[in-house]
Design an enzyme around this catalytic site. Structure first.
Site, mmCIF file in Angstrom:
data_model
loop_
_atom_site.group_PDB
_atom_site.id
_atom_site.type_symbol
_atom_site.label_atom_id
_atom_site.label_comp_id
_atom_site.label_asym_id
_atom_site.label_seq_id
_atom_site.Cartn_x
_atom_site.Cartn_y
_atom_site.Cartn_z
ATOM 1 N N GLU A 273 0.836 -1.208 0.000
ATOM 2 C CA GLU A 273 0.000 0.000 0.000
ATOM 3 C C GLU A 273 0.871 1.259 0.000
ATOM 4 O O GLU A 273 0.538 2.254 -0.657
ATOM 5 C CB GLU A 273 -0.923 -0.001 1.224
ATOM 6 C CG GLU A 273 -1.998 -1.067 1.197
ATOM 7 C CD GLU A 273 -2.964 -0.894 0.036
ATOM 8 O OE1 GLU A 273 -3.320 0.240 -0.290
ATOM 9 O OE2 GLU A 273 -3.349 -1.917 -0.567
ATOM 10 N N TRP A 276 2.039 1.565 -3.456
ATOM 11 C CA TRP A 276 0.990 2.071 -4.352
ATOM 12 C C TRP A 276 1.000 3.600 -4.360
ATOM 13 O O TRP A 276 0.821 4.228 -5.409
ATOM 14 C CB TRP A 276 -0.393 1.558 -3.938
ATOM 15 C CG TRP A 276 -1.499 2.228 -4.700
ATOM 16 C CD1 TRP A 276 -2.275 3.266 -4.287
ATOM 17 C CD2 TRP A 276 -1.913 1.943 -6.050
ATOM 18 N NE1 TRP A 276 -3.153 3.649 -5.277
ATOM 19 C CE2 TRP A 276 -2.958 2.851 -6.367
ATOM 20 C CE3 TRP A 276 -1.509 1.010 -7.003
ATOM 21 C CZ2 TRP A 276 -3.592 2.848 -7.605
ATOM 22 C CZ3 TRP A 276 -2.151 1.017 -8.239
ATOM 23 C CH2 TRP A 276 -3.170 1.914 -8.532
ATOM 24 N N TRP A 304 -20.164 9.882 -21.234
ATOM 25 C CA TRP A 304 -20.591 9.992 -19.855
ATOM 26 C C TRP A 304 -21.957 10.669 -19.770
ATOM 27 O O TRP A 304 -22.348 11.436 -20.653
ATOM 28 C CB TRP A 304 -19.585 10.806 -19.041
ATOM 29 C CG TRP A 304 -18.223 10.192 -18.933
ATOM 30 C CD1 TRP A 304 -17.112 10.557 -19.623
ATOM 31 C CD2 TRP A 304 -17.825 9.104 -18.093
ATOM 32 N NE1 TRP A 304 -16.041 9.779 -19.276
ATOM 33 C CE2 TRP A 304 -16.449 8.876 -18.318
ATOM 34 C CE3 TRP A 304 -18.483 8.317 -17.162
ATOM 35 C CZ2 TRP A 304 -15.737 7.890 -17.662
ATOM 36 C CZ3 TRP A 304 -17.770 7.334 -16.498
ATOM 37 C CH2 TRP A 304 -16.413 7.128 -16.748
ATOM 38 N N ASN A 339 -11.093 2.737 2.749
ATOM 39 C CA ASN A 339 -10.620 2.500 1.386
ATOM 40 C C ASN A 339 -11.531 1.565 0.589
ATOM 41 O O ASN A 339 -11.793 1.798 -0.593
ATOM 42 C CB ASN A 339 -9.201 1.939 1.405
ATOM 43 C CG ASN A 339 -8.612 1.847 0.015
ATOM 44 O OD1 ASN A 339 -8.468 2.858 -0.664
ATOM 45 N ND2 ASN A 339 -8.296 0.641 -0.443
ATOM 46 N N TRP A 357 -15.590 10.423 -13.988
ATOM 47 C CA TRP A 357 -14.735 10.236 -12.814
ATOM 48 C C TRP A 357 -14.161 11.560 -12.330
ATOM 49 O O TRP A 357 -13.886 11.739 -11.138
ATOM 50 C CB TRP A 357 -13.611 9.240 -13.110
ATOM 51 C CG TRP A 357 -12.683 9.661 -14.210
ATOM 52 C CD1 TRP A 357 -12.794 9.374 -15.537
ATOM 53 C CD2 TRP A 357 -11.486 10.445 -14.079
ATOM 54 N NE1 TRP A 357 -11.760 9.931 -16.245
ATOM 55 C CE2 TRP A 357 -10.936 10.601 -15.371
ATOM 56 C CE3 TRP A 357 -10.827 11.034 -13.003
ATOM 57 C CZ2 TRP A 357 -9.771 11.326 -15.610
ATOM 58 C CZ3 TRP A 357 -9.659 11.752 -13.229
ATOM 59 C CH2 TRP A 357 -9.150 11.888 -14.529
ATOM 60 N N TRP A 380 -8.950 7.231 -8.745
ATOM 61 C CA TRP A 380 -10.188 7.432 -9.491
ATOM 62 C C TRP A 380 -10.085 6.862 -10.899
ATOM 63 O O TRP A 380 -11.011 6.244 -11.405
ATOM 64 C CB TRP A 380 -10.564 8.916 -9.522
ATOM 65 C CG TRP A 380 -11.438 9.287 -8.372
ATOM 66 C CD1 TRP A 380 -11.055 9.838 -7.181
ATOM 67 C CD2 TRP A 380 -12.847 9.080 -8.271
ATOM 68 N NE1 TRP A 380 -12.136 9.991 -6.353
ATOM 69 C CE2 TRP A 380 -13.255 9.537 -6.998
ATOM 70 C CE3 TRP A 380 -13.807 8.560 -9.127
ATOM 71 C CZ2 TRP A 380 -14.583 9.486 -6.571
ATOM 72 C CZ3 TRP A 380 -15.130 8.509 -8.701
ATOM 73 C CH2 TRP A 380 -15.507 8.959 -7.442
#
Length: 473
Positions: A273, A276, A304, A339, A357, A380
């Protein structure tokens, strides 16, 4: 008296493991610690309201720490280029030091500042104070940037994650005469919104708190991290993200704090993590438009929906899907969201409602205390399917199944949706399936005290898949 060194704090609001501070101490000159709220440049993405609250509190803590060791933090507001050049001339500073940032506007600005200072015959030093390794230091065996997470993670682990951590200094060389500056309150980071006043109930910014958190997490939670991190009703995560966002603790400090633990699956997952976050900064570096433009170009053609009412219902936690609504209410109340629930709410926005998004990213940017320019945008894009190494667009979370799996007893839902507190566990994930007697006994009037679902899951899934097929053809 020696001419001073200007130490420019940015997103490194700590005294330990701070390479710019360490170099300033080695130079041996009086140190002028400064902070500049540089939010007047059109290219600079202004902080969201939640982040401003955290920044105010964090700067206050740093200022108090500096006062304890004989120094103080000087506050300024305006264009950093002008302020630093003026300050360097006024104080006859020999050196200016800072830790690097990686947002495109900051990189551009810092190059200009460095060029101007060198023309004034000043020494300029910049360092990596925010990452384990900088983006250009992690590449494939052929020397190319790594844009898929697993090879990137392996490259980091192969380079090694054993770091030397410097402690906070006991004293700092100080000036006899301080230049004029603003006060912290002059930066006007705190607004009068009742929303932000609630944050004090849940958070205490500052390095001291961050270090306590990593030690408590190490003692109590890390060895069950793999399972507990997905259960939003548990305190299964370290909650260090806002502290990391403003550099009250560094990723190196976190890695070294757990370096003596056996490298079991839980520990390695937690390290992944942290990596990341590194990967997100890597993407920001190579895709400077990541906050507005999809990494996968196919998604430039994606059609969209722009239903403002659906977006409003999502932000208010009124979608009719309890796990989604609980997450959005947690965000508004605490400035943070679990999360697993972030993934569920983001998937719902982009795949159930087909809303861009970018709209969700902007909302999180304004309301998350840990709204990071790298992690927020890359996450996102990952959820919506348009980012590097992203979850496939056709992977569409069923919010009811996610809720049943990760909040089986509805403890998380009931914490943030008290209007559902009397609903039996069987129906807490899908109140619309409860009969009228159960709803009456639970004091629920669907459509009044709690909304009906704003969209049917099966319909939303099929529509999303059709939309995705449209950009592939």
């Amino acid at each position: 008296m020696k001419n001073p060194s200007i130490l420019w704090f940015r997103v490194d609001l700590r005294l330990s493991d701070n390479p710019a501070l360490q170099k300033a101490l080695e130079l041996g000159n009086p140190i002028l610690p400064i902070y500049i709220l540089d939010d007047e440049d059109a290219e600079n993405r202004k902080l969201g309201d939640a982040s401003k609250w955290w920044l105010h509190s964090s700067l206050n803590k740093l200022s108090l720490e500096l006062e304890k060791i004989g120094s103080k933090l000087l506050f300024f507001r305006g264009k950093a280029e002008s302020i630093i050049e003026k300050l360097a001339i006024e104080t006859k500073a020999e050196s200016i030091l800072w830790n690097r940032r990686y947002e495109p506007w900051a990189v551009k600005r810092d190059k200009i500042i460095k060029k101007n200072l060198l023309q004034l015959s000043k020494q300029v030093f910049s360092f990596n104070g925010s990452l384990l390794y900088e983006p250009w230091e992690v590449k494939s065996k052929t020397g190319n940037p790594l844009k898929v997470f697993t090879p990137y993670k392996n490259a980091i682990l192969n380079k090694g994650i054993d770091f030397k951590i410097t402690n906070s200094p006991k004293t700092i060389p100080f000036q006899n005469k301080w230049p004029s500056c603003l006060t912290l309150d002059d930066l006007k980071l705190i607004n009068n919104k009742p929303w932000s006043k609630k944050f004090y109930e849940f958070w205490e910014p500052g390095t001291e708190t961050a270090l306590k958190k990593i030690n408590a997490f190490k003692e109590d939670s890390i060895n069950s991290y793999n399972s507990d991190r997905n259960i939003p009703s548990l305190s299964g995560t370290s909650k260090l993200s806002p502290h990391l966002r403003f550099g009250e603790i560094s990723p190196k400090q976190i890695i070294m704090a757990i370096s003596d633990l056996e490298e079991n699956d839980d520990v390695m997952t937690y390290k992944a993590e942290i990596i990341w976050r590194e990967f997100s900064h890597n993407l920001l570096w190579y895709y400077p438009e990541i906050d507005t433009k999809p990494i996968k170009n196919d998604f430039l053609k994606f059609k969209w929906n722009n239903d403002e009412n659906n977006f409003k219902l999502w932000t208010e936690g009124k979608t009719g899907y309890p796990i989604v609504d609980a997450g959005m209410r947690e965000l508004w109340l605490t400035g943070w969201m679990h999360n697993r629930v972030r993934m569920i709410t983001a998937s719902f926005l982009t795949k159930h409602l087909l809303l861009p998004w970018q709209m969700g990213e902007k909302w999180f940017w304004d309301t998350l205390l840990d709204a990071d320019p790298a992690s927020n945008t890359s996450s996102w894009q990952w959820v919506s399917g348009c980012g590097a190494d992203a979850a496939p667009y056709f992977r569409i979370f069923n919010p009811t199944i996610q809720s049943q799996k990760f909040d089986p007893d509805g403890k998380y839902i009931k914490r943030f949706l008290p209007e559902l507190k009397n609903l039996p566990p069987k129906f807490i994930h899908e109140p619309w399936n409860a009969d009228s007697a159960i709803l009456k006994n639970s004091d629920i009037k669907l459509g009044e005290t709690y909304p009906m679902p704003i969209i049917d899951h099966k319909f939303a899934r099929e529509r999303a898949l059709d939309s995705y097929a449209g950009i592939k053809n």
